[in-house]
Design a protein around this motif. Structure first.
Motif, PDB file in Angstrom:
ATOM      1  N   ARG A 120       0.668  -1.223  -0.089  1.00  0.00           N
ATOM      2  CA  ARG A 120       0.015  -0.025  -0.142  1.00  0.00           C
ATOM      3  C   ARG A 120       0.883   0.933  -0.498  1.00  0.00           C
ATOM      4  N   ASP A 121       0.358   2.736  -0.441  1.00  0.00           N
ATOM      5  CA  ASP A 121       1.147   3.465  -1.033  1.00  0.00           C
ATOM      6  C   ASP A 121       1.086   4.443   0.759  1.00  0.00           C
ATOM      7  N   ASP A 122      -0.326   3.482   1.071  1.00  0.00           N
ATOM      8  CA  ASP A 122      -0.581   4.417   2.757  1.00  0.00           C
ATOM      9  C   ASP A 122       0.600   3.291   4.319  1.00  0.00           C
ATOM     10  N   ALA A 123       0.148   3.318   4.848  1.00  0.00           N
ATOM     11  CA  ALA A 123       0.636   2.800   5.839  1.00  0.00           C
ATOM     12  C   ALA A 123      -0.147   1.804   6.556  1.00  0.00           C
ATOM     13  N   ASN A 124      -1.656   1.651   6.202  1.00  0.00           N
ATOM     14  CA  ASN A 124      -2.781   1.167   6.986  1.00  0.00           C
ATOM     15  C   ASN A 124      -2.426  -0.292   7.373  1.00  0.00           C
ATOM     16  N   LEU A 125      -1.061  -0.924   7.677  1.00  0.00           N
ATOM     17  CA  LEU A 125      -0.633  -1.711   7.807  1.00  0.00           C
ATOM     18  C   LEU A 125      -2.131  -2.913   8.246  1.00  0.00           C
ATOM     19  N   ALA A 126      -2.972  -2.329   8.696  1.00  0.00           N
ATOM     20  CA  ALA A 126      -3.702  -3.280   8.850  1.00  0.00           C
ATOM     21  C   ALA A 126      -5.034  -3.622   8.242  1.00  0.00           C
ATOM     22  N   GLU A 127      -5.314  -2.840   7.077  1.00  0.00           N
ATOM     23  CA  GLU A 127      -5.830  -3.572   5.056  1.00  0.00           C
ATOM     24  C   GLU A 127      -4.646  -4.414   4.907  1.00  0.00           C
ATOM     25  N   ALA A 128      -3.536  -3.792   4.864  1.00  0.00           N
ATOM     26  CA  ALA A 128      -2.968  -5.046   3.890  1.00  0.00           C
ATOM     27  C   ALA A 128      -2.957  -6.566   4.570  1.00  0.00           C
ATOM     28  N   PHE A 129      -2.669  -6.854   6.017  1.00  0.00           N
ATOM     29  CA  PHE A 129      -2.623  -7.667   6.583  1.00  0.00           C
ATOM     30  C   PHE A 129      -3.659  -8.503   6.308  1.00  0.00           C
ATOM     31  N   LYS A 130      -5.068  -7.992   6.379  1.00  0.00           N
ATOM     32  CA  LYS A 130      -6.511  -8.382   5.756  1.00  0.00           C
ATOM     33  C   LYS A 130      -6.487  -8.728   4.894  1.00  0.00           C
ATOM     34  N   CYS A 131      -5.729  -8.376   3.900  1.00  0.00           N
ATOM     35  CA  CYS A 131      -5.975  -8.368   2.742  1.00  0.00           C
ATOM     36  C   CYS A 131      -4.854  -9.625   2.317  1.00  0.00           C
ATOM     37  N   ILE A 132      -4.085 -10.489   2.743  1.00  0.00           N
ATOM     38  CA  ILE A 132      -3.100 -11.530   2.927  1.00  0.00           C
ATOM     39  C   ILE A 132      -3.366 -12.318   3.574  1.00  0.00           C
ATOM     40  N   CYS A 133      -4.829 -12.024   4.458  1.00  0.00           N
ATOM     41  CA  CYS A 133      -5.304 -12.981   5.396  1.00  0.00           C
ATOM     42  C   CYS A 133      -6.520 -14.064   4.462  1.00  0.00           C
ATOM     43  N   VAL A 134      -7.419 -12.688   4.084  1.00  0.00           N
ATOM     44  CA  VAL A 134      -8.015 -13.331   2.972  1.00  0.00           C
ATOM     45  C   VAL A 134      -7.810 -13.960   1.311  1.00  0.00           C
ATOM     46  N   ASN A 135      -6.946 -13.276   1.246  1.00  0.00           N
ATOM     47  CA  ASN A 135      -6.499 -13.922  -0.273  1.00  0.00           C
ATOM     48  C   ASN A 135      -6.047 -15.228   0.012  1.00  0.00           C
ATOM     49  N   LEU A 136      -5.018 -15.472   0.766  1.00  0.00           N
ATOM     50  CA  LEU A 136      -4.174 -16.981   1.505  1.00  0.00           C
ATOM     51  C   LEU A 136      -4.770 -17.734   1.459  1.00  0.00           C
ATOM     52  N   LEU A 137      -6.058 -17.433   2.543  1.00  0.00           N
ATOM     53  CA  LEU A 137      -7.040 -18.544   3.279  1.00  0.00           C
ATOM     54  C   LEU A 137      -7.815 -19.458   1.993  1.00  0.00           C
ATOM     55  N   LYS A 138      -8.013 -18.259   0.850  1.00  0.00           N
ATOM     56  CA  LYS A 138      -8.666 -18.706  -0.276  1.00  0.00           C
ATOM     57  C   LYS A 138      -7.915 -19.219  -1.398  1.00  0.00           C
ATOM     58  N   LEU A 139      -6.385 -19.011  -1.152  1.00  0.00           N
ATOM     59  CA  LEU A 139      -5.958 -19.789  -2.544  1.00  0.00           C
ATOM     60  C   LEU A 139      -5.545 -20.753  -1.296  1.00  0.00           C
ATOM     61  N   GLU A 140      -5.689 -21.030   0.589  1.00  0.00           N
ATOM     62  CA  GLU A 140      -4.859 -22.676   0.271  1.00  0.00           C
ATOM     63  C   GLU A 140      -6.173 -23.318  -0.101  1.00  0.00           C
ATOM     64  N   THR A 141      -7.576 -23.034   0.303  1.00  0.00           N
ATOM     65  CA  THR A 141      -8.232 -23.477  -0.405  1.00  0.00           C
ATOM     66  C   THR A 141      -9.082 -24.589  -1.504  1.00  0.00           C
ATOM     67  N   GLN A 142      -8.472 -23.864  -1.894  1.00  0.00           N
ATOM     68  CA  GLN A 142      -8.161 -23.888  -3.604  1.00  0.00           C
ATOM     69  C   GLN A 142      -7.319 -25.013  -4.015  1.00  0.00           C
ATOM     70  N   TYR A 143      -5.986 -24.557  -3.066  1.00  0.00           N
ATOM     71  CA  TYR A 143      -5.131 -26.190  -3.313  1.00  0.00           C
ATOM     72  C   TYR A 143      -5.602 -27.332  -2.892  1.00  0.00           C
ATOM     73  N   GLN A 144      -5.840 -27.513  -1.537  1.00  0.00           N
ATOM     74  CA  GLN A 144      -6.774 -27.880  -0.910  1.00  0.00           C
ATOM     75  C   GLN A 144      -7.685 -29.222  -1.360  1.00  0.00           C
ATOM     76  N   ARG A 145      -8.836 -27.841  -2.418  1.00  0.00           N
ATOM     77  CA  ARG A 145      -9.981 -29.089  -3.522  1.00  0.00           C
ATOM     78  C   ARG A 145      -8.737 -30.024  -4.422  1.00  0.00           C
ATOM     79  N   LEU A 146      -7.907 -28.914  -4.920  1.00  0.00           N
ATOM     80  CA  LEU A 146      -7.106 -30.108  -6.078  1.00  0.00           C
ATOM     81  C   LEU A 146      -5.909 -31.007  -5.694  1.00  0.00           C
TER      82      LEU A 146
END
Length: 391
Positions: free
Chosen positions: A257-283
């Motif tokens: 992020r171009d700002d220092a909103n680390l809370a939003e950046a961490f939330k973005c990583i958590c949400v998308n990583l868990l989605k990605l992990e779910t897809q890998y488990q299905r595969l």
């Protein structure tokens, strides 16, 4: 006085022992015919090696690992090769100096890797590594002083089960990993549209994607073999999420992020990583997890969470203060220069021992303290009373 009794002989066991031994899996090392000397003759020269590997490896430890080999063909010399190619400098930052060729390496060479991880991360491997992606548990991270905290980035690396890590995988295996990533991201793209870029396209400076050029170290250790074959990146349309495939590890998910909103950046990583992990488990290709080590990747420097949380901070006076190295050590943070004078990148120094939320909280609290110290120095005040206890 205790006496050792002779082993009991069973007629049936003696009869079927040759059959049972023939069914036992073959030692992978017996399939190789390497022209090597004894462990004493092959022991590397570590006198000017300043890596973690160079400081911990002894002839006895080397001899214990010497004849071992994983099922995919990784031997101990493959593991320590990075530290021999890049021995480091006595005044430079400490590197691990080793890499795992596959997930089995952490098991087969555990007496070596456990010592490396404990020394590098200052963490005793005695209890299970926990994982926590509940971003609501994070306190703060969206309230930095924007005059000092300028931008932030969160990244996480993952290894895929049943696949060798980049230094040891074959071309076909690397291409299979890319194909698997495209299938997994296909579902992710339904909610977060984006597109794929091959390395040839990235060489044309695509907006939002940093051009990745393999380092000399990556070329020497084999991480960048056959470059740029089967290396790619996926970038979301809003440029909030970037996924690297087969570059440093199997997968590396990044949000900045171009700002220092680390809370939003961490939330973005958590949400998308868990989605990605779910897809890998299905595969049927889960991410590599070990109970004591957590998420396992190629480098021991990243095991545990695989998480790197960084904030770019403007500091003028604190970097010259004599207490700063001690403060960073106590906060378990690392601070590095950036291309901009007076701007520094502050990130977590270790990746194991705490959960993902815990590591991010460590960076949040640490950056806030560094900013308070900078303000005190600007007001010509003493900061000794602000030096924290060891985290």
């Amino acid at each position: 006085m205790w006496k050792i009794k002779p082993p009991v002989e069973f007629p049936q066991e003696a009869k079927y022992r040759p059959v049972l031994e023939s069914l036992a899996p073959t030692d992978p090392m017996s399939l190789f015919h390497l022209k090597r000397g004894s462990p004493e003759e092959e022991f590397p020269d570590l006198r000017r090696n300043y890596t973690c590997m160079g400081r911990l490896l002894t002839p006895k430890m080397y001899a214990r690992q010497f004849h071992r080999c994983t099922q995919s063909g990784v031997i101990f010399d493959d593991v320590i090769r990075p530290g021999l190619e890049e021995p480091g400098e006595i005044s430079g930052p400490m590197t691990v100096g080793c890499v795992a060729g596959d997930a089995e390496s952490y098991i087969l060479f555990c007496d070596f890797f456990d010592r490396i991880i404990e020394a590098y991360h200052e963490h005793k491997i005695s209890k299970s590594q926990e994982s926590d992606f509940n971003y609501d548990n994070l306190k703060g991270g969206d309230d930095f002083d924007c005059a000092y905290a300028l931008s932030c980035e969160v990244s996480v690396v993952r290894g895929v089960e049943d696949s060798c890590f980049p230094t040891h995988c074959s071309r076909a295996e690397r291409r299979q990993l890319l194909s698997l990533a495209k299938k997994a991201v296909l579902k992710l793209s339904e909610e977060l549209p984006g597109r794929w870029y091959c390395m040839e396209e990235l060489g044309q400076n695509q907006e939002g994607v940093t051009v990745w050029t393999p380092s000399i170290s990556q070329m020497r250790t084999g991480t960048a073999r056959d470059w740029p074959d089967a290396r790619a990146a996926w970038l979301s349309e809003d440029k909030s999420v970037l996924l690297w495939v087969n570059v440093e590890d199997h997968l590396k998910l990044v949000t900045s992020r171009d700002d220092a909103n680390l809370a939003e950046a961490f939330k973005c990583i958590c949400v998308n990583l868990l989605k990605l992990e779910t897809q890998y488990q299905r595969l049927r290709h889960s991410f590599v997890w070990k109970q004591l080590l957590g998420w396992v990747v190629s480098s021991p420097a990243d095991v545990g969470t695989g998480l790197r949380v960084s904030v770019n901070v403007r500091l003028q006076l604190l970097p010259q203060h004599h207490r700063l190295p001690d403060v960073l050590r106590r906060l378990r943070l690392h601070m590095a220069n950036t291309e901009t004078p007076g701007e520094y990148r502050v990130c977590n120094a270790h990746t194991i021992g705490l959960t993902e939320v815990g590591l991010t909280q460590l960076v949040v609290d640490g950056v806030k303290l560094l900013i308070v110290m900078e303000k005190k120095l600007e007001a010509d005040e003493n900061i000794d009373h602000l030096v924290p206890a060891q985290k």
